[in-house]
Design an enzyme around this catalytic site. Structure first.
Site, PDB file in Angstrom:
ATOM      1  N   ASP A 102     -12.049 -39.693  -7.291  1.00  0.00           N
ATOM      2  CA  ASP A 102     -13.001 -38.581  -7.250  1.00  0.00           C
ATOM      3  C   ASP A 102     -12.189 -37.315  -7.003  1.00  0.00           C
ATOM      4  OD1 ASP A 102     -15.123 -40.331  -7.433  1.00  0.00           O
ATOM      5  OD2 ASP A 102     -15.711 -40.167  -5.339  1.00  0.00           O
ATOM      6  N   HIS A 158      -7.146 -45.595  -7.866  1.00  0.00           N
ATOM      7  CA  HIS A 158      -7.263 -46.801  -8.688  1.00  0.00           C
ATOM      8  C   HIS A 158      -6.470 -46.636  -9.984  1.00  0.00           C
ATOM      9  CE1 HIS A 158     -10.703 -48.615  -6.345  1.00  0.00           C
ATOM     10  NE2 HIS A 158     -10.657 -47.383  -5.866  1.00  0.00           N
ATOM     11  N   SER A 270      -5.116 -35.787  -0.992  1.00  0.00           N
ATOM     12  CA  SER A 270      -4.397 -34.663  -1.474  1.00  0.00           C
ATOM     13  C   SER A 270      -4.544 -34.556  -2.973  1.00  0.00           C
ATOM     14  CB  SER A 270      -2.959 -34.737  -0.999  1.00  0.00           C
ATOM     15  OG  SER A 270      -2.132 -33.946  -1.729  1.00  0.00           O
TER      16      SER A 270
END
EC number: 4.1.1.65
Length: 303
Positions: A102, A158, A270
């Site tokens: 995200d 991921h 980050s």
């Protein structure tokens, strides 16, 4: 062709002064101090209030978490939370490049003359980012995309494509902020900060997944090689530990990963930079800097 003969968009003077001061401070030690606070045990009766206040302050959606708030004993454990089943989906199309996180799009484009775009008027070297000139040569002419994670985002990383991990590297470095002001103001920021990376080889060629650490904790853990993490335990990590030198690891046999497998985790940080070999991956032409993306969202396709 990249252009670097125009002036960057600099942040306000107050931000430049603050970033200049931070460059002179012991970022690693300060971040480790924040890490100790993030690891402080929260009494069960206070977890809903403390973690709920944090979630509201940063805009995190606690309803997407795998567990209720009272199940997370520390801020770090909530920050590195897993998602509830079904909270994200992955493309049905096997040739789709999926977002590994995200976040929000920073910059994207094509590597030209060994350089990537950091911000308007600021380029940096892929060889410095990877700390490996030979590896960098493989990516010349390939696509890249930078994804920034804010504190509200899910912070596990991921695999954007399936394949095998044969090489990985940890590069100690600075832990400067990676927000918009810092990206606009500080040259070579992503190649200067501490980072953990792996290279995934598959049908889409080779992709480098570079996790860039940042100020405030700066820990990154490796799910593809859990023995690399220290100290032992549920919140172990590779980066921001005293006395470490740059280290490369090679895996024989290679570590297999499927698209969507967890490969790394940010413990308060980050940015992720994806770098692709030429001729394999085409990014979605509709993507632009500032666009919000979600884990599993199609960012382009390979083949």
């Amino acid at each position: 062709m990249h252009r670097s003969d125009h002036q960057p968009d600099l942040p306000p003077l107050q931000w430049r002064a603050a970033l200049s001061l931070l460059r002179r401070l012991p970022q690693g030690a300060l971040s480790r101090g924040f890490g100790r606070l993030a690891d402080a045990h929260i009494p069960p009766g206070m977890r809903n209030a403390v973690l709920g206040a944090f979630a509201r302050a940063v805009g995190a959606d606690a309803s997407e978490a795998e567990l209720p708030l009272e199940a997370y004993p520390t801020l770090n454990r909530f920050f590195t939370r897993q998602l509830a089943a079904g909270a994200r989906t992955w493309p049905v199309d096997a040739s789709a490049l999926a977002s590994p996180v995200d976040g929000a799009v920073g910059q994207l484009g094509v590597i030209r003359e060994g350089r990537l775009i950091q911000a308007k008027g600021r380029l940096y070297d892929v060889a410095q980012l990877l700390e490996d000139p030979a590896a960098a040569a493989r990516y010349e002419g390939g696509a890249f995309i930078t994804l920034y994670l804010s504190p509200r985002d899910y912070h596990r990383i991921h695999a954007p494509l399936g394949g095998e991990i044969r090489e990985a590297r940890h590069v100690p470095g600075a832990l400067l902020p990676v927000n918009a002001a810092a990206v606009a103001h500080m040259p070579d920021l992503f190649a200067r900060n501490e980072r953990l990376m792996c290279h995934i080889d598959g049908e889409a060629g080779r992709v480098a997944v570079v996790a860039v650490g940042a100020y405030n904790v700066g820990r990154i853990s490796a799910a593809f090689d859990r023995e690399w993490n220290a100290p032992a335990g549920a919140s172990a990590w590779v980066t921001n530990r005293r006395g470490l030198q740059s280290a490369a690891r090679r895996y024989e046999p290679a570590v297999p990963v499927r698209r969507g497998d967890e490969i790394m985790t940010f413990h308060l940080g980050s940015t992720v930079v994806l770098v692709f070999e030429p001729g394999h991956v085409t990014l979605d032409p509709g993507l632009k800097p500032g666009d919000a993306v979600r884990l599993g969202q199609a960012l382009g396709r390979w083949g």
